[in-house]
Design a protein around this motif. Structure first.
Motif, PDB file in Angstrom:
ATOM      1  N   GLY A 182      15.661 -27.334 -16.935  1.00 32.82           N
ATOM      2  CA  GLY A 182      14.637 -28.381 -17.037  1.00 32.82           C
ATOM      3  C   GLY A 182      14.469 -28.864 -18.466  1.00 32.82           C
ATOM      4  O   GLY A 182      14.429 -30.068 -18.735  1.00 32.82           O
ATOM      5  N   ALA A 183      14.387 -27.927 -19.404  1.00 31.45           N
ATOM      6  CA  ALA A 183      14.269 -28.292 -20.815  1.00 31.45           C
ATOM      7  C   ALA A 183      15.506 -29.061 -21.278  1.00 31.45           C
ATOM      8  O   ALA A 183      15.394 -30.043 -22.016  1.00 31.45           O
ATOM      9  N   ALA A 184      16.684 -28.637 -20.834  1.00 38.44           N
ATOM     10  CA  ALA A 184      17.918 -29.332 -21.221  1.00 38.44           C
ATOM     11  C   ALA A 184      17.892 -30.786 -20.750  1.00 38.44           C
ATOM     12  O   ALA A 184      18.240 -31.696 -21.508  1.00 38.44           O
ATOM     13  N   LEU A 214       7.508 -29.734 -24.738  1.00 37.48           N
ATOM     14  CA  LEU A 214       8.710 -30.567 -24.819  1.00 37.48           C
ATOM     15  C   LEU A 214       8.556 -31.813 -23.952  1.00 37.48           C
ATOM     16  O   LEU A 214       8.891 -32.921 -24.378  1.00 37.48           O
ATOM     17  N   PHE A 215       8.024 -31.641 -22.738  1.00 42.25           N
ATOM     18  CA  PHE A 215       7.773 -32.785 -21.853  1.00 42.25           C
ATOM     19  C   PHE A 215       6.869 -33.799 -22.554  1.00 42.25           C
ATOM     20  O   PHE A 215       7.154 -35.001 -22.559  1.00 42.25           O
ATOM     21  N   ASN A 216       5.774 -33.307 -23.153  1.00 40.87           N
ATOM     22  CA  ASN A 216       4.836 -34.205 -23.841  1.00 40.87           C
ATOM     23  C   ASN A 216       5.488 -34.896 -25.030  1.00 40.87           C
ATOM     24  O   ASN A 216       5.250 -36.086 -25.267  1.00 40.87           O
ATOM     25  N   ALA A 217       6.313 -34.185 -25.785  1.00 41.80           N
ATOM     26  CA  ALA A 217       6.983 -34.792 -26.936  1.00 41.80           C
ATOM     27  C   ALA A 217       7.928 -35.903 -26.503  1.00 41.80           C
ATOM     28  O   ALA A 217       7.916 -36.999 -27.070  1.00 41.80           O
ATOM     29  N   VAL A 218       8.729 -35.635 -25.485  1.00 44.42           N
ATOM     30  CA  VAL A 218       9.698 -36.626 -25.005  1.00 44.42           C
ATOM     31  C   VAL A 218       8.985 -37.815 -24.363  1.00 44.42           C
ATOM     32  O   VAL A 218       9.410 -38.963 -24.522  1.00 44.42           O
ATOM     33  N   THR A 219       7.879 -37.551 -23.679  1.00 47.50           N
ATOM     34  CA  THR A 219       7.162 -38.605 -22.964  1.00 47.50           C
ATOM     35  C   THR A 219       6.275 -39.433 -23.907  1.00 47.50           C
ATOM     36  O   THR A 219       6.267 -40.657 -23.837  1.00 47.50           O
ATOM     37  N   GLU A 253       9.546 -36.017 -39.459  1.00 42.87           N
ATOM     38  CA  GLU A 253       8.313 -35.575 -38.811  1.00 42.87           C
ATOM     39  C   GLU A 253       8.627 -34.384 -37.908  1.00 42.87           C
ATOM     40  O   GLU A 253       9.644 -34.358 -37.217  1.00 42.87           O
ATOM     41  N   THR A 254       7.732 -33.387 -37.931  1.00 41.00           N
ATOM     42  CA  THR A 254       7.950 -32.158 -37.177  1.00 41.00           C
ATOM     43  C   THR A 254       6.872 -31.972 -36.124  1.00 41.00           C
ATOM     44  O   THR A 254       5.690 -32.158 -36.402  1.00 41.00           O
ATOM     45  N   ILE A 255       7.297 -31.613 -34.912  1.00 43.77           N
ATOM     46  CA  ILE A 255       6.387 -31.269 -33.821  1.00 43.77           C
ATOM     47  C   ILE A 255       6.648 -29.811 -33.474  1.00 43.77           C
ATOM     48  O   ILE A 255       7.787 -29.431 -33.201  1.00 43.77           O
ATOM     49  N   VAL A 256       5.587 -29.000 -33.519  1.00 40.22           N
ATOM     50  CA  VAL A 256       5.715 -27.574 -33.212  1.00 40.22           C
ATOM     51  C   VAL A 256       5.208 -27.334 -31.794  1.00 40.22           C
ATOM     52  O   VAL A 256       4.149 -27.838 -31.409  1.00 40.22           O
ATOM     53  N   PHE A 257       5.974 -26.568 -31.013  1.00 38.11           N
ATOM     54  CA  PHE A 257       5.609 -26.221 -29.641  1.00 38.11           C
ATOM     55  C   PHE A 257       5.008 -24.817 -29.637  1.00 38.11           C
ATOM     56  O   PHE A 257       5.626 -23.877 -30.142  1.00 38.11           O
ATOM     57  N   HIS A 258       3.821 -24.688 -29.042  1.00 44.78           N
ATOM     58  CA  HIS A 258       3.141 -23.391 -28.983  1.00 44.78           C
ATOM     59  C   HIS A 258       3.048 -22.833 -27.565  1.00 44.78           C
ATOM     60  O   HIS A 258       2.888 -21.632 -27.389  1.00 44.78           O
ATOM     61  N   ASN A 259       3.128 -23.699 -26.571  1.00 42.30           N
ATOM     62  CA  ASN A 259       2.955 -23.261 -25.182  1.00 42.30           C
ATOM     63  C   ASN A 259       4.261 -22.755 -24.597  1.00 42.30           C
ATOM     64  O   ASN A 259       5.337 -23.221 -24.945  1.00 42.30           O
ATOM     65  N   ARG A 260       4.140 -21.819 -23.648  1.00 41.90           N
ATOM     66  CA  ARG A 260       5.311 -21.367 -22.909  1.00 41.90           C
ATOM     67  C   ARG A 260       5.709 -22.460 -21.922  1.00 41.90           C
ATOM     68  O   ARG A 260       4.911 -23.299 -21.539  1.00 41.90           O
ATOM     69  N   CYS A 287       4.840 -20.151 -32.935  1.00 45.96           N
ATOM     70  CA  CYS A 287       5.826 -21.223 -32.720  1.00 45.96           C
ATOM     71  C   CYS A 287       6.868 -20.776 -31.697  1.00 45.96           C
ATOM     72  O   CYS A 287       7.583 -19.808 -31.892  1.00 45.96           O
ATOM     73  N   ARG A 288       6.933 -21.503 -30.582  1.00 39.69           N
ATOM     74  CA  ARG A 288       7.922 -21.220 -29.541  1.00 39.69           C
ATOM     75  C   ARG A 288       9.091 -22.199 -29.627  1.00 39.69           C
ATOM     76  O   ARG A 288      10.150 -21.967 -29.073  1.00 39.69           O
ATOM     77  N   GLY A 289       8.860 -23.323 -30.287  1.00 43.46           N
ATOM     78  CA  GLY A 289       9.893 -24.331 -30.453  1.00 43.46           C
ATOM     79  C   GLY A 289       9.467 -25.345 -31.485  1.00 43.46           C
ATOM     80  O   GLY A 289       8.280 -25.457 -31.806  1.00 43.46           O
ATOM     81  N   VAL A 290      10.431 -26.087 -31.999  1.00 41.36           N
ATOM     82  CA  VAL A 290      10.115 -27.090 -33.009  1.00 41.36           C
ATOM     83  C   VAL A 290      11.135 -28.228 -32.929  1.00 41.36           C
ATOM     84  O   VAL A 290      12.313 -28.009 -32.674  1.00 41.36           O
ATOM     85  N   MET A 291      10.613 -29.441 -33.096  1.00 37.04           N
ATOM     86  CA  MET A 291      11.444 -30.649 -33.076  1.00 37.04           C
ATOM     87  C   MET A 291      11.244 -31.380 -34.399  1.00 37.04           C
ATOM     88  O   MET A 291      10.111 -31.575 -34.827  1.00 37.04           O
TER      89      MET A 291
END
Length: 137
Positions: free
Chosen positions: A59-61, A35-40, A23-30, A13-17
């Motif tokens: 960019g993430a911000a 994050l782009f895919n989650a927001v989009t 509902e939880t989305i876990v980020f695995h990629n560097r 896990c590199r990040g989590v929303m």
């Protein structure tokens, strides 16, 4: 937020929303692709969500602002990213603040941070990041 922070680094896990509805989305990629895919792809989940991430650059911000996230924790965050989040009224906490996020090779500034350095809005940054992802995928 504490539960999300405790997830960082476990099982890749590199990040989590977490959305307002739990509902939880876990980020695995560097990088910013998850994050782009989650927001989009899930703007309804991003709106009002809280996020914990290992590294947040500018960019993430911009993506977090575009998504309507309300609270962010970063293990490491760049000053430009922190300024962007705070300017947008997003509650922010972090472990370490740095001048810039460094690229994976350790030889310079992260390409997405450099790419979005002159962006004037989250929408402009989103378009730049989309083009970057498309070129590099």
């Amino acid at each position: 937020m504490d539960k999300l922070i405790s997830m960082l680094g476990h099982d890749g896990c590199r990040g989590v929303m977490r959305s307002n509805n739990g509902e939880t989305i876990v980020f695995h990629n560097r990088g910013v692709i998850d994050l782009f895919n989650a927001v989009t792809s899930h703007p309804d989940l991003a709106q009002g969500a809280i996020v914990a991430d290992k590294v947040i650059g500018l960019g993430a911000a911009f993506l977090l602002v575009k998504g309507g996230v309300t609270e962010v924790y970063a293990e490491v965050i760049s000053r430009p990213a922190a300024n962007e989040l705070q300017s947008a009224g997003i509650s922010l906490s972090y472990g370490k603040i740095v001048d810039h996020i460094i690229n994976r090779e350790g030889t310079g500034i992260c390409p997405v941070e450099r790419l979005t350095a002159n962006a004037k809005s989250p929408d402009e940054a989103w378009k730049l990041i989309k083009e970057f992802i498309n070129r590099n995928s």
